[in-house]
Scaffold this motif. Structure first.
Motif, PDB file in Angstrom:
ATOM      1  N   LYS A 146       0.866  -1.173   0.000  1.00  0.00           N
ATOM      2  CA  LYS A 146       0.000   0.000   0.000  1.00  0.00           C
ATOM      3  C   LYS A 146       0.903   1.224   0.000  1.00  0.00           C
ATOM      4  O   LYS A 146       1.689   1.418   0.929  1.00  0.00           O
ATOM      5  N   LEU A 147       0.766   2.029  -1.038  1.00  0.00           N
ATOM      6  CA  LEU A 147       1.625   3.211  -1.158  1.00  0.00           C
ATOM      7  C   LEU A 147       1.050   4.380  -0.375  1.00  0.00           C
ATOM      8  O   LEU A 147       1.747   5.069   0.357  1.00  0.00           O
ATOM      9  N   THR A 148      -0.243   4.606  -0.546  1.00  0.00           N
ATOM     10  CA  THR A 148      -0.892   5.712   0.156  1.00  0.00           C
ATOM     11  C   THR A 148      -2.405   5.500   0.129  1.00  0.00           C
ATOM     12  O   THR A 148      -2.904   4.627  -0.572  1.00  0.00           O
ATOM     13  N   GLU A 149      -3.095   6.342   0.875  1.00  0.00           N
ATOM     14  CA  GLU A 149      -4.561   6.246   0.937  1.00  0.00           C
ATOM     15  C   GLU A 149      -5.098   7.618   1.300  1.00  0.00           C
ATOM     16  O   GLU A 149      -4.489   8.323   2.100  1.00  0.00           O
ATOM     17  N   GLY A 150      -6.210   8.018   0.713  1.00  0.00           N
ATOM     18  CA  GLY A 150      -6.790   9.312   1.070  1.00  0.00           C
ATOM     19  C   GLY A 150      -7.978   9.636   0.193  1.00  0.00           C
ATOM     20  O   GLY A 150      -8.349   8.843  -0.683  1.00  0.00           O
ATOM     21  N   ASP A 165      -1.188  13.967  -5.390  1.00  0.00           N
ATOM     22  CA  ASP A 165       0.009  13.439  -4.736  1.00  0.00           C
ATOM     23  C   ASP A 165       1.117  13.228  -5.787  1.00  0.00           C
ATOM     24  O   ASP A 165       0.974  12.388  -6.678  1.00  0.00           O
ATOM     25  N   GLN A 190       4.030  11.821  -5.882  1.00  0.00           N
ATOM     26  CA  GLN A 190       4.649  10.501  -6.083  1.00  0.00           C
ATOM     27  C   GLN A 190       3.669   9.523  -6.728  1.00  0.00           C
ATOM     28  O   GLN A 190       4.067   8.661  -7.509  1.00  0.00           O
ATOM     29  N   VAL A 191       2.388   9.726  -6.455  1.00  0.00           N
ATOM     30  CA  VAL A 191       1.377   8.890  -7.115  1.00  0.00           C
ATOM     31  C   VAL A 191       1.339   9.234  -8.602  1.00  0.00           C
ATOM     32  O   VAL A 191       1.355   8.361  -9.472  1.00  0.00           O
ATOM     33  N   ILE A 217      -5.336  12.285  -3.410  1.00  0.00           N
ATOM     34  CA  ILE A 217      -4.578  11.268  -4.157  1.00  0.00           C
ATOM     35  C   ILE A 217      -4.240  11.801  -5.550  1.00  0.00           C
ATOM     36  O   ILE A 217      -3.138  11.611  -6.067  1.00  0.00           O
TER      37      ILE A 217
END
Ligand SMILES: Nc1ncnc2c1ncn2[C@@H]1O[C@H](COP(=O)(O)OP(=O)(O)OP(=O)(O)O)[C@@H](O)[C@H]1O
Length: 251
Positions: free
Chosen positions: A220-224, A232, A234-235, A229
């Motif tokens: 899991k890289l990120t969540e929001g 973001d 990096q996303v 997102i």
């Protein structure tokens, strides 16, 4: 309506195939009435995560899943289904030589153990909700792609799941059909089903999800919230690709 109550909690879920860690220590929760989206490039581990949660066709090596108060990570797949957790698959799973209604009936019998009048009532309600009533006597194998997708969702929804896992339901659909599917997913949520949604079509994913989780290389890289997102860096750069996000911002 989203509540503060948790419908599913996934803790430290993991699965390896030889030296490949397909799902690596993934944790998240979904609240009752919520749609959680999952984004991430091909091979990120999204479908494997669905497999681990439903134990269909295989369960996790590591981690725990608590669904509606029950530990389900060591249960058999049909027991998990009967507790109210259903899924769809990326690939066509309907029985081509059975009618639309017969396919939905199988979902009700196998997925929820329904029989008799309760089964027929669930079938009728599902045919209506998925707009398949006029096609009930058509063979599944003769349906166009859009109705085929509806039938896959109907076969899961007839069991009245409290949580539905949808794996790339919009693949192969044109933009009008995608907009229709978006409305359908919101209707399913409004009918009381929480949803975990894998989707590569980002306008749809971001359009329906309250939160989005991004995966890459099994992690899991990120969540929001979608708005965060989508911004973001990096996303954008590393994981969704600049082009995908340009398309999203253009919509
Ligand atoms: N049964 C299996 N045996 C061996 N490797 C597998 C198996 N299932 C998945 N994998 C591998 O695990 C990794 C994650 O695959 P997965 O299908 O979960 O990705 P995904 O994010 O769903 O991709 P896509 O968006 O293309 O559907 C990939 O490298 C895949 O090749």
């Amino acid at each position: 309506m989203t509540t503060t109550e948790t419908i599913i909690e996934v803790r430290g879920l993991g699965k390896s195939f030889g030296s490949l860690v397909a799902v690596d220590d993934v944790s998240f929760t979904i609240r009752r009435g919520e749609i959680l989206g999952i984004a991430g490039p091909n091979g990120a581990g999204k479908t494997t995560l669905f497999n681990l949660i439903t134990r269909n066709p295989f369960g996790p090596d590591r981690g725990e899943v608590v669904f509606d108060g029950h530990r389900i990570d060591r249960l058999k797949p049909h027991r998990i289904m009967r507790l109210g957790l259903a899924r769809t698959f990326q690939k066509e799973t309907s029985f081509a030589k059975l009618t639309v209604e017969q396919n939905i009936r199988l979902g009700g019998v196998y997925g929820a153990g329904l029989r008799g009048a309760a089964l027929q009532a669930a079938i009728e309600a599902t045919l209506e909700m998925l707009e398949l009533a006029p096609l009930r006597n058509e063979l599944a194998g003769s349906l166009p792609v859009f109705q085929t997708k509806h039938l896959m969702i109907a076969s899961a929804m007839v069991a009245r799941p409290r949580l539905l896992l949808l794996d790339e339901p919009a693949s192969g659909l044109n933009s009008i059909e995608q907009a229709d599917l978006q409305r359908l997913i919101l209707r399913l949520r409004d009918s009381g089903t929480s949803i975990l949604l894998i989707e590569h079509i980002l306008p749809l994913l971001f359009g329906v999800s309250e939160r989005v989780m991004v995966m890459d290389f099994g992690k899991k890289l990120t969540e929001g919230p979608p708005s965060e997102i989508a911004r973001d860096p990096q996303v954008i750069e590393a994981y969704l690709g600049g082009k995908a996000m340009e398309n999203l911002h253009a919509t």
